[in-house]
Motif scaffolding. Structure first.
Motif, PDB file in Angstrom:
ATOM      1  N   PHE A  71       0.853  -1.183   0.000  1.00 25.95           N
ATOM      2  CA  PHE A  71       0.000   0.000   0.000  1.00 25.95           C
ATOM      3  C   PHE A  71       0.892   1.236   0.000  1.00 25.95           C
ATOM      4  O   PHE A  71       1.850   1.322   0.774  1.00 25.95           O
ATOM      5  CB  PHE A  71      -0.940   0.019   1.213  1.00 25.95           C
ATOM      6  N   LEU A  72       0.589   2.165  -0.883  1.00 22.76           N
ATOM      7  CA  LEU A  72       1.412   3.358  -1.038  1.00 22.76           C
ATOM      8  C   LEU A  72       0.991   4.455  -0.080  1.00 22.76           C
ATOM      9  O   LEU A  72      -0.184   4.797   0.023  1.00 22.76           O
ATOM     10  CB  LEU A  72       1.310   3.886  -2.473  1.00 22.76           C
ATOM     11  N   TRP A  73       1.991   4.993   0.605  1.00 28.48           N
ATOM     12  CA  TRP A  73       1.809   6.130   1.503  1.00 28.48           C
ATOM     13  C   TRP A  73       2.605   7.298   0.963  1.00 28.48           C
ATOM     14  O   TRP A  73       3.796   7.185   0.691  1.00 28.48           O
ATOM     15  CB  TRP A  73       2.330   5.796   2.906  1.00 28.48           C
ATOM     16  N   GLU A  74       1.946   8.441   0.804  1.00 32.38           N
ATOM     17  CA  GLU A  74       2.641   9.675   0.451  1.00 32.38           C
ATOM     18  C   GLU A  74       2.841  10.455   1.747  1.00 32.38           C
ATOM     19  O   GLU A  74       1.909  10.619   2.532  1.00 32.38           O
ATOM     20  CB  GLU A  74       1.814  10.514  -0.519  1.00 32.38           C
ATOM     21  N   VAL A  75       4.050  10.932   1.954  1.00 37.18           N
ATOM     22  CA  VAL A  75       4.325  11.829   3.068  1.00 37.18           C
ATOM     23  C   VAL A  75       4.569  13.185   2.430  1.00 37.18           C
ATOM     24  O   VAL A  75       5.457  13.326   1.578  1.00 37.18           O
ATOM     25  CB  VAL A  75       5.550  11.371   3.892  1.00 37.18           C
ATOM     26  N   ALA A  76       3.759  14.186   2.806  1.00 33.30           N
ATOM     27  CA  ALA A  76       3.782  15.451   2.071  1.00 33.30           C
ATOM     28  C   ALA A  76       3.752  16.674   2.976  1.00 33.30           C
ATOM     29  O   ALA A  76       3.092  16.682   4.007  1.00 33.30           O
ATOM     30  CB  ALA A  76       2.587  15.514   1.118  1.00 33.30           C
TER      31      ALA A  76
END
Length: 139
Positions: free
Chosen positions: A119-124
């Motif tokens: 599962f892809l997590w973006e940290v922004a």
């Protein structure tokens, strides 16, 4: 329908491993006596982990197939430094680097990691507006 998401459930391959991963990221597991599902209370919503095939069966869909699931999860922080810190923490507990943190075309700063199930997590860091709890609270 009201404008909110109460619960995000991820269908995972190895429940125990996924629980350990999210606990290592600092999420606190909700005290619920079950070996079949895990809940983590977040700020304003919850994250659930449930075996992938059982989740597919519950939704009456096929659990077969792989590839990009068509969505990402995002964790917004208050600075570029916080993006780098969270990415580093995730990688140190077993996340796979998907895209190193970098300046974005939209004027922010972000990177992507994948959890043990991909599962892809973006940290922004979004300098234009804040998505989350009061900006003064911890990332």
């Amino acid at each position: 329908m009201e404008p909110r998401i109460n619960l995000i459930t991820l269908g995972v391959k190895a429940l125990k491993q996924s629980i350990g991963f999210y606990e290592a990221l600092g999420l606190t597991r909700f005290d619920f006596d079950s070996q079949e599902v895990a809940f983590f209370q977040l700020q304003g919503s919850w994250l659930a982990l449930y075996p992938k095939q059982a989740l597919a069966d519950d939704a009456n869909v096929s659990g077969q197939g792989s590839g990009f699931p068509g969505f990402t999860l995002a964790h917004n922080v208050t600075s570029r430094e916080a993006v780098d810190r969270v990415m580093s923490e995730a990688l140190s507990v077993g996340a796979r680097l998907v895209k190193p943190a970098q300046e974005t075309f939209w004027g922010g700063y972000s990177g992507y990691f994948a959890d043990p199930d991909g599962f892809l997590w973006e940290v922004a860091y979004v300098p234009h507006f804040w998505i989350g709890p009061d900006a003064g609270e911890e990332e």
